[in-house]
Design an enzyme around this catalytic site. Structure first.
Site: not given
Ligand code: BG6
Length: 486
Positions: A47, A90-91, A144, A178, A212, A236, A336
């Site tokens: 934008r 601008d959408l 996503k 991956k 993570e 995932h 996390k």
């Molecule tokens: C994303 C999530 O899809 O995947 C994030 O929204 C997450 O919260 C990420 O950190 C992890 O991906 P990767 O490739 O770092 O394992």
């Protein structure tokens, strides 16, 4: 390999975080490797009322730090910038889309519209594209999260489906791009060694972990309205589970693999809301220490409500109601601010039906396959062996396969692979609507129970492996998470 498919890649959200960290760096890597048609154009849309120079400066400042410095050549970088064009839009203004159409009319090639925006904008953007006829001969990529639950995801899919055919729609789940996840297919379906054992008769349980160390970073606001179940499990983890457990597909064409994954997703044993506390654990991190550094509690992160009940950790026990897997528990886990960054699959095989070596032999354990997806992709196969010396004492030993010792180069980032697939029209690694619906349908009872109940996520200290209830859930099945064994 140089691509011969000419393309115009239109990136909505062209100044956003995802574009900066993932999409534009991945396009650059493809460009640097000579994998993009030299005439292909990248049109970034956002934008801001910027001219070309201002956008290039933004790319220089924000994107360049995210590309690999190995052999970064100024001339190659400049030629990448020359592919790029910026369109401020601008959408809400129909005339801006007319301008976009006129800009795109100068270029040949397959049109790819990549919506790296919030899902709220998917439908308005698709409608506006269709109003100026840009939905013809085009592919649309949806990031996503696609919706918030089954209903909202259906609403988006219905609306987008009125404008684009299913074969034009590429729903991204970057885990599918991956290298190690691709390799799982090779491991399972190109080796006779594993497949005969890959079933309930020989497998006792399977664990899949995506852990993570990072917290919510700058995405507190988004994350607080999302949570780990929507952010990681619905997509995932369920995709990984389906690749680990699906039947061998007939080929690798766009629908064979997706058909088999869908069968698994539809065979997931539905979770009864009354059972939730037995099969699902949710947690939220409190302050703690990761690699020697103090990190704050989730509830104090910017953008997060101080009384938030959003989960940053989920552990689930899942069952698959089919002949191959009936009765085998699958333990899925993600979180996390955990103790380590690791994604891995642990296949625990059963002990031998009878041990000629006596009861002691069985105490030494059983075969186990640990497939490490990241970091350091590897496969480790645990076997039992005799300890040297007198008597027949057994110990668990392992065979190791570290992929970087075999393949020194040629690794490709997930986004690079997926973006090339879109440009080439290969759909196999994108999530089909029916898969997505099946995944939402399965997680919905958990979402509902957590939203309506009075219970809260269990606290865990940052830098640990999540709440104690996660270990207790496995203990009920006579097992434990892999790291708890060492
Ligand atoms: C994303 C999530 O899809 O995947 C994030 O929204 C997450 O919260 C990420 O950190 C992890 O991906 P990767 O490739 O770092 O394992």
């Amino acid at each position: 390999m140089q691509s011969d498919s000419n393309f115009v890649f239109v990136l909505f959200g062209g100044t956003g975080d995802l574009s900066m960290r993932k999409i534009l760096p991945a396009l650059f890597e493809a460009h640097r490797a000579g994998m993009l048609n030299p005439a292909g154009r990248i049109v970034c849309v956002a934008r801001e009322a910027w001219d070309q120079g201002a956008y290039r400066r933004w790319v220089e400042e924000h994107v360049k730090p995210h590309v690999s410095k190995d052999g970064l050549d100024d001339a190659v970088w400049r030629s990448f910038l020359e592919r790029m064009q910026y369109v401020g839009l601008d959408l809400g203004r129909a005339e801006d889309f007319v301008l976009l159409r006129d800009t795109l009319a100068q270029y040949d090639g397959t049109r790819v519209f990549y919506l790296a925006t919030g899902p709220k904008l998917f439908v308005p953007i698709c409608r506006a594209l269709s109003d100026v006829g840009l939905n013809q001969n085009a592919r649309i990529v949806l990031e996503k999260p696609l919706g918030y639950d089954l209903k909202s995801s259906n609403a988006i899919n219905d609306a987008v489906g009125e404008i684009f055919q299913e074969e034009q729609i590429y729903r991204i789940d970057h885990y599918l791009g991956k290298e190690p996840v691709q390799n799982l297919l090779a491991l399972r379906f190109s080796n006779v060694l594993f497949e005969p054992l890959w079933r309930r008769e020989w497998v006792e349980s399977i664990q899949i972990t995506i852990a993570e160390e990072l917290g919510v970073e700058a995405r507190g606001d988004f994350y607080d309205n999302t949570g780990a179940l929507r952010d990681m499990v619905q997509n995932h983890l369920l995709q990984l589970l389906s690749i680990v457990t699906m039947e061998p597909p007939h080929s690798m064409d766009s629908d064979s693999v997706r058909d088999e994954k869908l069968r698994v997703l539809r065979a997931l044993k539905p979770i009864d809301e009354r059972d939730i506390s037995r099969v699902a654990v949710r947690g939220q991190y409190h302050a703690g220490v990761i690699r020697g550094a103090a990190v704050p509690a989730y509830a104090t992160e910017p953008g997060v409500r101080p009384d938030s009940t959003t989960e940053t950790f989920v552990a689930l026990k899942v069952e698959i109601d089919n002949w191959r897997w009936a009765g085998v528990p699958f333990f899925l886990r993600t979180g996390k601010r955990l103790a380590d960054r690791v994604a891995e699959i642990v296949v625990n095989f059963r002990t031998v039906p009878h041990s000629a070596l006596g009861a002691n032999a069985l105490r030494a354990g059983a075969n186990r396959l640990v497939i490490r997806l990241q970091p350091n992709e590897s496969i480790r196969l645990y076997c039992l062996a005799k300890q040297p010396g007198e008597g027949m004492n057994l110990a668990s030993v392992h065979l190791d396969l570290a992929f970087d010792q075999f393949f020194k180069e040629g690794q490709m980032e997930a986004y690079q692979r997926l973006l090339l697939d879109v440009i080439h029209g290969r759909l196999a690694l994108f999530v089909r609507r029916d898969e997505q619906e099946a995944a939402w349908r399965w997680v919905e009872p958990i979402l509902n129970a957590w939203a309506s109940g009075t219970s809260k996520p269990k606290p865990y200290a940052a830098g640990t492996w999540g709440p104690a209830a996660s270990s207790a859930m496995l203990a009920q099945h006579g097992t434990c998470w892999l790291e708890e064994e060492n």
